[in-house]
Design a protein around this motif. Sequence first.
Motif, PDB file in Angstrom:
ATOM      1  N   ILE A  17       1.004  -1.159  -0.078  1.00  0.00           N
ATOM      2  CA  ILE A  17      -0.128  -0.067   0.058  1.00  0.00           C
ATOM      3  C   ILE A  17       0.718   1.181   0.117  1.00  0.00           C
ATOM      4  O   ILE A  17       0.777   2.158  -0.652  1.00  0.00           O
ATOM      5  N   SER A  20       2.526   1.871  -3.512  1.00  0.00           N
ATOM      6  CA  SER A  20       1.714   2.415  -4.446  1.00  0.00           C
ATOM      7  C   SER A  20       1.445   3.469  -4.256  1.00  0.00           C
ATOM      8  O   SER A  20       1.138   4.378  -5.012  1.00  0.00           O
ATOM      9  N   PHE A  21       1.052   4.286  -3.057  1.00  0.00           N
ATOM     10  CA  PHE A  21       0.742   5.442  -2.712  1.00  0.00           C
ATOM     11  C   PHE A  21       2.012   6.241  -3.133  1.00  0.00           C
ATOM     12  O   PHE A  21       1.801   7.422  -3.762  1.00  0.00           O
ATOM     13  N   VAL A  24       2.262   6.694  -7.011  1.00  0.00           N
ATOM     14  CA  VAL A  24       1.273   7.314  -7.704  1.00  0.00           C
ATOM     15  C   VAL A  24       1.275   8.496  -7.438  1.00  0.00           C
ATOM     16  O   VAL A  24       1.232   9.422  -8.256  1.00  0.00           O
ATOM     17  N   VAL A  89     -19.110   1.050 -14.966  1.00  0.00           N
ATOM     18  CA  VAL A  89     -18.087   1.331 -14.123  1.00  0.00           C
ATOM     19  C   VAL A  89     -17.561   2.769 -14.675  1.00  0.00           C
ATOM     20  O   VAL A  89     -16.978   3.575 -13.828  1.00  0.00           O
ATOM     21  N   THR A  93     -17.272   6.124 -12.500  1.00  0.00           N
ATOM     22  CA  THR A  93     -15.889   6.864 -12.138  1.00  0.00           C
ATOM     23  C   THR A  93     -16.095   8.410 -12.057  1.00  0.00           C
ATOM     24  O   THR A  93     -15.540   9.022 -11.144  1.00  0.00           O
ATOM     25  N   GLY A 100      -3.441  12.365 -14.404  1.00  0.00           N
ATOM     26  CA  GLY A 100      -3.225  10.943 -13.621  1.00  0.00           C
ATOM     27  C   GLY A 100      -4.721  10.510 -13.356  1.00  0.00           C
ATOM     28  O   GLY A 100      -4.769   9.253 -13.434  1.00  0.00           O
ATOM     29  N   MET A 102      -8.257   8.851 -14.540  1.00  0.00           N
ATOM     30  CA  MET A 102      -8.576   8.136 -15.467  1.00  0.00           C
ATOM     31  C   MET A 102      -9.694   7.378 -15.459  1.00  0.00           C
ATOM     32  O   MET A 102     -10.249   6.982 -14.174  1.00  0.00           O
TER      33      MET A 102
ATOM     34  N   PRO B  32     -14.088   6.663  -5.025  1.00  0.00           N
ATOM     35  CA  PRO B  32     -13.485   7.600  -5.994  1.00  0.00           C
ATOM     36  C   PRO B  32     -12.988   6.907  -7.071  1.00  0.00           C
ATOM     37  O   PRO B  32     -12.618   7.716  -8.144  1.00  0.00           O
ATOM     38  N   PRO B  34     -12.983   3.094 -10.004  1.00  0.00           N
ATOM     39  CA  PRO B  34     -13.757   2.022 -10.215  1.00  0.00           C
ATOM     40  C   PRO B  34     -12.956   0.809  -9.857  1.00  0.00           C
ATOM     41  O   PRO B  34     -11.659   0.821  -9.553  1.00  0.00           O
ATOM     42  N   ALA B 135      -2.638   1.444 -12.978  1.00  0.00           N
ATOM     43  CA  ALA B 135      -2.396   1.342 -11.759  1.00  0.00           C
ATOM     44  C   ALA B 135      -2.389   2.462 -10.720  1.00  0.00           C
ATOM     45  O   ALA B 135      -2.599   2.294  -9.538  1.00  0.00           O
ATOM     46  N   VAL B 136      -2.842   3.687 -11.353  1.00  0.00           N
ATOM     47  CA  VAL B 136      -3.129   4.759 -10.389  1.00  0.00           C
ATOM     48  C   VAL B 136      -4.304   4.236  -9.238  1.00  0.00           C
ATOM     49  O   VAL B 136      -4.191   5.083  -8.387  1.00  0.00           O
ATOM     50  N   VAL B 137      -5.188   3.455  -9.510  1.00  0.00           N
ATOM     51  CA  VAL B 137      -6.039   3.246  -8.827  1.00  0.00           C
ATOM     52  C   VAL B 137      -5.691   2.197  -7.659  1.00  0.00           C
ATOM     53  O   VAL B 137      -6.498   1.866  -6.794  1.00  0.00           O
ATOM     54  N   LEU B 138      -4.703   1.668  -7.614  1.00  0.00           N
ATOM     55  CA  LEU B 138      -4.221   0.376  -7.059  1.00  0.00           C
ATOM     56  C   LEU B 138      -4.090   0.993  -5.512  1.00  0.00           C
ATOM     57  O   LEU B 138      -4.661   0.119  -4.743  1.00  0.00           O
ATOM     58  N   PRO B 139      -3.596   2.159  -5.207  1.00  0.00           N
ATOM     59  CA  PRO B 139      -3.554   2.402  -3.808  1.00  0.00           C
ATOM     60  C   PRO B 139      -5.060   2.241  -3.019  1.00  0.00           C
ATOM     61  O   PRO B 139      -5.277   1.660  -1.996  1.00  0.00           O
ATOM     62  N   VAL B 140      -6.011   2.852  -3.652  1.00  0.00           N
ATOM     63  CA  VAL B 140      -7.406   2.633  -3.084  1.00  0.00           C
ATOM     64  C   VAL B 140      -7.721   1.299  -3.011  1.00  0.00           C
ATOM     65  O   VAL B 140      -8.450   0.928  -2.282  1.00  0.00           O
ATOM     66  N   LEU B 142      -6.161  -1.558  -2.960  1.00  0.00           N
ATOM     67  CA  LEU B 142      -5.529  -2.000  -1.857  1.00  0.00           C
ATOM     68  C   LEU B 142      -5.874  -2.047  -0.616  1.00  0.00           C
ATOM     69  O   LEU B 142      -6.220  -3.148   0.342  1.00  0.00           O
ATOM     70  N   VAL B 143      -6.271  -0.654  -0.342  1.00  0.00           N
ATOM     71  CA  VAL B 143      -6.837  -0.378   0.934  1.00  0.00           C
ATOM     72  C   VAL B 143      -8.267  -0.917   1.527  1.00  0.00           C
ATOM     73  O   VAL B 143      -8.458  -1.598   2.240  1.00  0.00           O
ATOM     74  N   SER B 146      -8.014  -4.709   1.413  1.00  0.00           N
ATOM     75  CA  SER B 146      -7.650  -5.273   2.807  1.00  0.00           C
ATOM     76  C   SER B 146      -8.833  -5.117   3.676  1.00  0.00           C
ATOM     77  O   SER B 146      -8.951  -6.362   4.480  1.00  0.00           O
TER      78      SER B 146
END
Lengths: 126, 170
Positions: A17, A20-21, A24, A89, A93, A100, A102, B32, B34, B135-140, B142-143, B146
């Motif tokens: 986590i 990735s934060f 990004v 979906v 959004t 960034g 999308m 925020p 998809p 992959a910009v959506v990955l942080p949200v 992953l949280v 989890s």
Amino acid sequence: MLKKGDLIILGFAIILIAASFIGVSIYKSSGENARKIAVIIKDNQEIKRIDIDAVSEPMEITVLGEYNDIVLVEKGRIRFKEADCPDKVCVNTGWLTEKGDMAVCLPNKTMIKIEGQSDDVDIVTY
Amino acid sequence: MNKVKKTILLGVFVSQALILSIIESWIPIPAPVPGVKLGLANIITIITIMFFGFREAISVVFVRCVLSSIFGGGGWMLFLFSISGGVLSTVVMSVLYKSGRNKFSITGISIAGAIAHNIGQILVAAFFMKDLAVAVVLPVLLVSGSIMGFFVGLVSGFLEGALRRTRIFD
């Protein structure tokens, strides 16, 4: 209830986590102050490139395909307004406003994203 | 357990998983980005791994994805999208479960499965859109994955106890 191995999973999750934060935020902050260029891509091909800060009147762009999407552009923002795909979906959004951001319509293989374009001058001639 | 009973139970599992994913699609989630979802069908995957094993769990996941694509629409893309996450999370959860329940709790296994699911989906999306920017959506993801993985793990633990008391798997 929590077991030893769970700590490994939790540690792994926290590292992922955090990574990735960081990734990004680096991506989003690169090229700050740049112009915001929205790109519409269908089947891996760019079909339109719009400088959304320069849009004065709202306009709609229809993307035809296996499913049909309607993209709405206003000053400084862009979104999927309507789509006849089953999952919606892309519409859910909402607005894209920052570099960034999308939105993807996977059934239609359509994507809008905001890219930055640097304001720096490439060449000056006299 | 004889073959007929096993077939019937796995069939029931598939239908349960389908119902859960339909109910899940009725629950709107303000997010925020998809792709955020509850992952309730994962309860069934975990239960199948516990009572049967990896092969059976993969079969249940596969049939569930095929059927939900047929009923829900969306075609090949959405099918590949759901199967990729489903298969990767089933593999990860099976490996963790086999490697010892005394090492990992069901909750931990479920969280690992949710993370694997998210990563699998992002990989497939990045592959088909030919753009790693998804992959910009990955942080949200992953949280939220989890957190939901934690609750799905809790529910699966309760369900395991209830099912063991029924003795239908003896």
